[in-house]
Design a protein around this motif. Structure first.
Motif, PDB file in Angstrom:
ATOM      1  N   UNK A 455      26.718  -3.251 -49.898  1.00 36.46           N
ATOM      2  CA  UNK A 455      27.428  -2.510 -50.933  1.00 36.46           C
ATOM      3  C   UNK A 455      28.633  -1.756 -50.388  1.00 36.46           C
ATOM      4  N   UNK A 456      28.568  -1.329 -49.156  1.00 38.94           N
ATOM      5  CA  UNK A 456      29.597  -0.433 -48.624  1.00 38.94           C
ATOM      6  C   UNK A 456      30.890  -1.149 -48.271  1.00 38.94           C
ATOM      7  N   UNK A 457      30.838  -2.493 -48.156  1.00 38.33           N
ATOM      8  CA  UNK A 457      32.014  -3.227 -47.707  1.00 38.33           C
ATOM      9  C   UNK A 457      32.421  -4.288 -48.715  1.00 38.33           C
ATOM     10  N   UNK A 458      33.692  -4.683 -48.625  1.00 35.01           N
ATOM     11  CA  UNK A 458      34.146  -5.809 -49.407  1.00 35.01           C
ATOM     12  C   UNK A 458      33.412  -7.074 -48.950  1.00 35.01           C
ATOM     13  N   UNK A 459      33.473  -8.099 -49.770  1.00 32.32           N
ATOM     14  CA  UNK A 459      32.800  -9.354 -49.450  1.00 32.32           C
ATOM     15  C   UNK A 459      33.815 -10.477 -49.315  1.00 32.32           C
ATOM     16  N   UNK A 460      33.371 -11.582 -48.699  1.00 30.56           N
ATOM     17  CA  UNK A 460      34.179 -12.790 -48.646  1.00 30.56           C
ATOM     18  C   UNK A 460      34.060 -13.507 -49.985  1.00 30.56           C
ATOM     19  N   UNK A 461      35.178 -13.928 -50.540  1.00 32.61           N
ATOM     20  CA  UNK A 461      35.196 -14.554 -51.863  1.00 32.61           C
ATOM     21  C   UNK A 461      35.583 -16.025 -51.751  1.00 32.61           C
ATOM     22  N   UNK A 462      35.134 -16.807 -52.727  1.00 32.11           N
ATOM     23  CA  UNK A 462      35.476 -18.232 -52.810  1.00 32.11           C
ATOM     24  C   UNK A 462      35.183 -18.948 -51.498  1.00 32.11           C
ATOM     25  N   UNK A 463      34.015 -18.675 -50.937  1.00 34.58           N
ATOM     26  CA  UNK A 463      33.653 -19.234 -49.633  1.00 34.58           C
ATOM     27  C   UNK A 463      33.350 -20.725 -49.764  1.00 34.58           C
ATOM     28  N   UNK A 464      33.902 -21.507 -48.853  1.00 31.06           N
ATOM     29  CA  UNK A 464      33.696 -22.949 -48.856  1.00 31.06           C
ATOM     30  C   UNK A 464      33.710 -23.462 -47.420  1.00 31.06           C
ATOM     31  N   UNK A 465      32.764 -24.342 -47.092  1.00 29.48           N
ATOM     32  CA  UNK A 465      32.693 -24.940 -45.754  1.00 29.48           C
ATOM     33  C   UNK A 465      32.946 -26.437 -45.884  1.00 29.48           C
ATOM     34  N   UNK A 478      22.903 -22.634 -48.401  1.00 33.60           N
ATOM     35  CA  UNK A 478      21.990 -21.544 -48.684  1.00 33.60           C
ATOM     36  C   UNK A 478      22.765 -20.244 -48.880  1.00 33.60           C
ATOM     37  N   UNK A 479      23.869 -20.317 -49.619  1.00 32.48           N
ATOM     38  CA  UNK A 479      24.675 -19.142 -49.932  1.00 32.48           C
ATOM     39  C   UNK A 479      25.503 -19.476 -51.161  1.00 32.48           C
ATOM     40  N   UNK A 480      26.061 -18.470 -51.793  1.00 30.12           N
ATOM     41  CA  UNK A 480      26.914 -18.673 -52.960  1.00 30.12           C
ATOM     42  C   UNK A 480      28.372 -18.527 -52.542  1.00 30.12           C
ATOM     43  N   UNK A 510      40.724  -9.471 -48.394  1.00 30.74           N
ATOM     44  CA  UNK A 510      41.909  -8.615 -48.404  1.00 30.74           C
ATOM     45  C   UNK A 510      42.977  -9.217 -47.500  1.00 30.74           C
ATOM     46  N   UNK A 511      44.169  -9.397 -48.021  1.00 30.46           N
ATOM     47  CA  UNK A 511      45.226 -10.029 -47.241  1.00 30.46           C
ATOM     48  C   UNK A 511      45.445 -11.480 -47.616  1.00 30.46           C
ATOM     49  N   UNK A 512      44.620 -12.007 -48.524  1.00 27.94           N
ATOM     50  CA  UNK A 512      44.828 -13.352 -49.017  1.00 27.94           C
ATOM     51  C   UNK A 512      43.839 -14.369 -48.477  1.00 27.94           C
ATOM     52  N   UNK A 513      44.166 -15.634 -48.651  1.00 29.56           N
ATOM     53  CA  UNK A 513      43.283 -16.710 -48.218  1.00 29.56           C
ATOM     54  C   UNK A 513      43.359 -16.894 -46.706  1.00 29.56           C
TER      55      UNK A 513
END
Length: 683
Positions: A455-465, A478-480, A510-513
């Motif tokens: 909760x305390x930190x931002x998260x990684x968004x639109x994650x793709x491997x 095993x992740x969203x 933060x800072x873009x892709x």
């Protein structure tokens, strides 16, 4: 300054405290009103081997029949998360029965035929997402019957912390089953457990919850814990926490299995990001959706006390909205309540006056809460439930559609071992959210600290491997699409050819892709981890179930796919069962011995992995690291780790847990923590 992340963290603690009223555990089931005496459980032994990325659990049960005639034994225990049941062996006198997975209807037919003839037979089935059931016939008078069960399950680290759960405490959510069966949880003669942890990376601590005894460190990579007692009761989960050493790098780890050049390879790839994420600084909204159904009886006072501690950590610029649900949903607040002292006190008083009754209309609760979301403010949705949705709309696809209507951070806390984990996966998939199953035996403060990291930190968004170069296919993640700080990214898959593969992690922050990449060598032949085949197919089955629940795959097509995968790879699923027969029985019914051959491979690999040193010492061989990106690191920073800095240790967790559990306010607990300098990061 108050840290708003403690709000969610303390709610996590509340879910743990609320579990205290669960009354049933794993054990022998006898039909209510039966004239026969119940089968007695003489011995219960569990052996756990934790290796990088997964665990093998072996259960040994010894039964005795006090009746003067043959009876049937039915043993049940909760289904561990993502568990793949691989072996059932029954010893009855000098008779040895082994298990093979076949379609469920066929297994039930054969079991019935063999039982009617008085032959030795057993069957293992999965009863929905809630429990495994093991049937054994006959249990003869004055003859001890022993059953051996083996299952595998994947494990991941959270902020450098691993957690293994042996779930023998029932969740108390299956009311029909509880009304039909009488449960005997008592172990009369001996109750024992052994846990051994091997890690490719140094471990700096192991903690066991639920049972006494101190873990023993064998070397920097290996710990062991044992417990033995004369008798006991199967009503307490066993939980093992293990923590990696500090300052380990962000990294990529690979486990693989390829038996020959003519066969596909199987892999488990784990990314542990070493990425700096910015702390969240602005005010936020906190939407609570709280279960007040009948199963919450006796827990409301605890809920109110926990919310009091949690709400006290918010800042005036934060806002709170609370929805409760049972048969219907009710808004506990009129609009958003500012987290001022006056607003918090008023809300706490309302929570204290709540009553529990009725069924569980989860859809109504979520719908009522989501209509209040303010699109102009960041929103955290916190769902706390200990039950199974059984009122109102039940379609998982409808839940998915509902969650897609808003943009928020979803945190689901699922209480007990029999709650609806598949539905929680649907909610997480729709919102890129995070969920956690909470046991009564969980370390309250440990869960608080882990929740803070989310909760305390931002998260990684639109994650793709992405994979390039080895023909990787049928990959399950095993992740969203949203990954929180400290969270590992685990992927199962197959590869068609060996060689180097370019792996890219694409994400937005933060800072873009940004793109992180490395090169990984997938081996030509690797026979160390044949269990990966079962773990991979279990992840495939869960993906099929999710697509079925979302309405993207027809039910009949999904059932056929699950049955085919279960039979081919020998896994017990909703569509398959394990029939347990003698060698003659398998010949009589024309059943191929696939599982016997697979178990031989797995057993040989396990023996090779844990051979003692040539000196004859009892200590295991130090495991080799599974890291595969040393030459070209994907990340250039250390991985986040809980408990780093200062003199923070397990003793602090225990003491702080007692303070919180005893009803200290969040402020007093924090002051005590600062005075003792337990965690240098929070001084």
């Amino acid at each position: 300054m108050k840290n708003h992340s403690k709000f969610i963290a303390r709610l996590f603690a509340v879910t743990t405290l609320l579990l205290g009223s669960i009354s049933h555990g794993a054990g022998i089931l006898t039909p209510t009103g039966s004239a026969d005496l119940g089968v007695r459980m003489l011995d219960h032994h569990v052996d756990v081997r934790i290796t990088d990325g997964f665990a093998q659990t072996t259960i040994l049960q010894t039964f005795s029949n006090p009746n003067p005639h043959d009876v049937e034994a039915l043993y049940a225990f909760p289904v561990p998360e993502s568990a793949s049941l691989s072996s059932v062996v029954i010893h009855s006198g000098e008779t040895v029965l082994e298990g093979e997975v076949i379609p469920r209807e066929e297994a039930e037919r054969i079991y019935g035929e063999e039982k009617a003839k008085g032959n030795d037979v057993g069957m293992a089935s999965k009863e929905s997402y809630q429990r495994f059931e093991f049937r054994v016939f006959p249990v003869r008078p004055n003859v001890e019957t022993r059953i051996e069960v083996i299952y595998y399950q994947p494990l991941s680290l959270d902020a450098g912390m691993g957690r293994y759960l042996y779930p023998i405490e029932e969740g108390g959510t299956d009311e029909q089953a509880e009304s039909f069966w009488t449960r005997n949880e008592a172990v009369e003669r001996s109750f024992s457990a052994n846990v051994r942890i091997h890690s490719g990376y140094p471990l700096d601590g192991v903690r066991v919850k639920g049972f006494p005894g101190d873990p023993v460190q064998l070397d920097e990579n290996t710990w062991e814990w044992s417990f033995s007692d004369a008798g006991g009761t199967l009503n307490q989960d066993l939980i093992v926490y293990y923590r990696l050493a500090d300052n380990l790098p962000g990294r990529v780890d690979l486990l693989s299995y390829r038996s020959s050049e003519n066969d596909p390879g199987y892999f488990m790839l784990t990314l542990t990001p070493g990425i700096d994420l910015e702390p969240i600084k602005n005010g936020a909204d906190y939407l609570f959706v709280l279960d007040t159904s009948g199963s919450m009886s006796g827990k409301i006072a605890t809920l109110a006390g926990g919310m009091e501690r949690a709400l006290g950590e918010l800042r005036p610029e934060d806002r709170v909205f609370v929805v409760t649900f049972s048969n219907n949903a009710t808004s506990l607040t009129r609009g958003w309540v500012p987290a001022t002292e006056k607003g918090v006190l008023s809300l706490i008083e309302k929570v204290r006056n709540l009553n529990s009754s009725g069924g569980t209309n989860l859809y109504a609760g979520l719908k009522a809460g989501l209509r209040e979301v303010d699109a102009d403010r960041p929103t955290n949705l916190i769902l706390v439930t200990d039950g199974v949705s059984n009122q109102g709309i039940l379609s998982p696809a409808k839940f998915h559609e509902l969650m897609k209507t808003v943009d928020l951070r979803f945190f689901g806390f699922l209480m007990g071992n029999s709650a609806n984990a598949p539905l929680m996966k649907v909610l997480c998939e729709a919102s890129d959210g995070f969920s956690a199953q909470v046991s009564n035996a969980d370390d309250i403060v440990g869960q608080i600290l882990l929740a803070k990291e989310k909760v305390a930190y931002e998260s990684l968004l639109d994650v793709e491997v992405e994979f390039k170069g080895i023909g990787a296919s049928e990959i399950t993640e095993e992740f969203t699409g949203r990954v929180f700080r400290g969270q590992q990214l685990s992927l199962f898959g197959r590869y068609a050819k060996p060689g180097e593969a370019e792996i890219e992690l694409k994400t937005r922050q933060t800072g873009g892709e940004k793109i992180y990449s490395t090169t990984v060598l997938f081996p030509d032949k690797k026979i160390d981890f044949p269990e990966l085949e079962r773990l991979w197919v279990m992840s495939r089955i869960e993906e099929v179930e999710l697509q079925r629940d979302l309405g993207r795959l027809p039910g009949e097509e999904a059932s056929d796919a699950i049955e085919n995968l279960g039979v081919e790879y020998q896994l017990v699923t909703d569509e398959t069962s394990m029939i347990v027969l003698s060698d003659e029985g398998f010949i009589r019914h024309g059943i191929e011995r696939r599982n016997r051959d697979r178990l031989a491979l797995e057993s040989a690999a396990q023996t090779a992995r844990i051979q003692p040193p040539a000196s004859g010492s009892n200590a295991p061989v130090r495991p080799q690291t599974t890291r595969v990106d040393e030459k070209k690191p994907m990340f250039n920073q250390s991985a986040p780790r809980i408990g780093g800095g200062g003199a923070f240790g397990w003793e602090a967790l225990v003491l702080l847990g007692l303070l919180v559990g005893a009803g200290w306010s969040g402020r007093k607990a924090l002051e005590a923590r600062r005075r003792n300098s337990w965690d240098g990061r929070n001084r």
